[in-house]
Design an enzyme around this catalytic site. Structure first.
Site, PDB file in Angstrom:
ATOM      1  N   ASP A  81      41.734  40.402  38.143  1.00 17.55           N
ATOM      2  CA  ASP A  81      43.038  40.543  37.490  1.00 17.55           C
ATOM      3  C   ASP A  81      43.519  39.185  36.973  1.00 17.55           C
ATOM      4  O   ASP A  81      44.569  39.101  36.331  1.00 17.55           O
ATOM      5  CB  ASP A  81      44.070  41.218  38.407  1.00 17.55           C
ATOM      6  CG  ASP A  81      44.401  40.396  39.636  1.00 17.55           C
ATOM      7  OD1 ASP A  81      43.709  39.386  39.890  1.00 17.55           O
ATOM      8  OD2 ASP A  81      45.364  40.751  40.345  1.00 17.55           O
ATOM      9  N   GLU A 137      39.868  32.456  49.283  1.00 13.80           N
ATOM     10  CA  GLU A 137      40.389  31.625  48.176  1.00 13.80           C
ATOM     11  C   GLU A 137      41.288  30.522  48.718  1.00 13.80           C
ATOM     12  O   GLU A 137      42.207  30.780  49.505  1.00 13.80           O
ATOM     13  CB  GLU A 137      41.169  32.498  47.172  1.00 13.80           C
ATOM     14  CG  GLU A 137      41.747  31.655  46.040  1.00 13.80           C
ATOM     15  CD  GLU A 137      42.196  32.450  44.815  1.00 13.80           C
ATOM     16  OE1 GLU A 137      41.994  33.676  44.752  1.00 13.80           O
ATOM     17  OE2 GLU A 137      42.752  31.796  43.906  1.00 13.80           O
ATOM     18  N   ASP A 184      38.882  44.568  40.125  1.00 13.00           N
ATOM     19  CA  ASP A 184      40.052  44.146  40.910  1.00 13.00           C
ATOM     20  C   ASP A 184      41.142  45.198  40.753  1.00 13.00           C
ATOM     21  O   ASP A 184      41.493  45.565  39.623  1.00 13.00           O
ATOM     22  CB  ASP A 184      40.565  42.828  40.307  1.00 13.00           C
ATOM     23  CG  ASP A 184      40.945  41.817  41.359  1.00 13.00           C
ATOM     24  OD1 ASP A 184      40.937  42.153  42.550  1.00 13.00           O
ATOM     25  OD2 ASP A 184      41.243  40.674  40.960  1.00 13.00           O
TER      26      ASP A 184
HETATM   27  O1  KIV Z   1      41.180  37.789  39.770  1.00 12.64           O
HETATM   28  C1  KIV Z   1      40.277  36.985  40.041  1.00 12.64           C
HETATM   29  O2  KIV Z   1      39.650  36.378  39.177  1.00 12.64           O
HETATM   30  C2  KIV Z   1      39.979  36.762  41.450  1.00 12.64           C
HETATM   31  C3  KIV Z   1      39.025  35.671  41.790  1.00 12.64           C
HETATM   32  C4  KIV Z   1      39.719  34.374  41.716  1.00 12.64           C
HETATM   33  C5  KIV Z   1      38.381  35.877  43.099  1.00 12.64           C
HETATM   34  O3  KIV Z   1      40.520  37.412  42.297  1.00 12.64           O
END
Ligand code: KIV
Length: 294
Positions: free
Chosen positions: A58, A196, A97
């Protein structure tokens, strides 16, 4: 659209990633290579380059759609981009996501939304942010045959609650909570967890503690795998990037140079050239003016 998870054809599968973790003590165990992608060409290039897990993150909201945070990203936007990524992917595992709001209003609706990623967009797994408080959700998603990737540490969808984008788990209490979060994600049945913005030492401890692979972003080199946001590593962002986001190319500068050159060529009449023009087989006769009787 989809590629069957057929062992032996090079397709990356969830069981294979789990098996790699169980072989982690073995010297032949390989790191999991993960990257975000949001459209057909970047997914295709990532797949062909050997990226094993493509996350349709996301982060799309910030690096592609120009929002200030990931919070405004909608389910429809994520489905749209996941479909494009799926079309560009043959070998990588595609993880979608779940955007903010799509898994916060109740378990039934959350499972329904996750199923849409699998059925309508060809995702092979979904990712949700949060640790202990996602225990029930992750359990229900895995019961619904949807592999889940967890995400703990800095969870950008909690930016308002966290008060900003900061390294997490720095105090003893915070580190203990983060370990509990990672364990909860594993206990609920997730096949992997993103760590993260976590101190390297804590990420290493969590990696040793868990039976599922950890995938780090700003979490040091001891995780089972690494992920970066595509636009950060390509130099295609407009603000400062975090220190962990190594830049492998300056695509923003290359695009800008090409666009300036095109503008200049059109301005001075240098584009298109005669060679770049179509030619008719015969000269076109001037047409007689048409007189319309009043
Ligand atoms: O949305 C995204 O790109 C993520 C990564 C940073 C793991 O959640």
């Amino acid at each position: 659209m989809s590629v069957a998870a057929n062992p032996g054809n090079g397709k990356i599968t969830v069981p294979e990633l789990l098996q790699r973790k169980s072989l982690a003590a073995d010297s032949s165990s390989k790191k999991i290579i993960s990257l975000t992608a949001y459209d057909y060409p970047t997914a295709r290039l990532a797949d062909e380059a050997g990226v094993e897990v493509i996350l349709v993150g996301d982060s799309l909201g910030m690096v592609v759609l120009g929002y200030d945070s990931t919070l405004p990203v909608t389910l429809d936007e994520m489905l749209h981009h996941t479909r494009a990524v799926r079309r560009g992917t043959r070998r990588s595992l595609v993880v979608a996501d779940m955007p903010y709001g799509s898994y916060h209003a109740g378990i039934g609706e959350s499972v329904h939304n996750a199923v849409r990623f699998v059925k309508e967009a060809g995702a092979e797994a979904v990712k949700v942010e949060g640790g202990e408080r996602r225990l029930e959700l992750i359990t229900r998603l895995t019961e619904a045959e949807i592999p889940v990737m967890g995400h703990v540490g800095l969870t950008p969808q909690s930016v308002n609650a966290l008060g900003g984008y900061r390294v997490q788990g720095k105090t003893t209490d915070a580190a203990e909570q983060l370990l509990r979060d990672a364990r909860a994600v594993e206990a609920a049945g997730a096949f992997a967890v993103v760590l993260e913005a976590v101190p390297r030492e804590l990420a290493a401890q969590i990696t040793r503690d868990l039976r599922i692979p950890t995938i780090g972003i700003g979490a040091g080199p001891d995780c089972d795998g690494q992920i970066l946001v595509l636009h950060d590593m390509l130099g295609l962002t407009f603000g400062p990037t975090p220190k962990f986001a190594r830049q492998y190319a300056n695509i923003g500068e290359a695009i800008s140079k090409a666009m300036h050159a095109y503008c200049e060529d059109v301005r001075r009449g240098g584009f298109p050239s005669d060679a770049e023009s179509y030619h008719s087989g015969q000269t076109v006769k001037p047409q007689k003016p048409i007189h319309i009787a009043c």
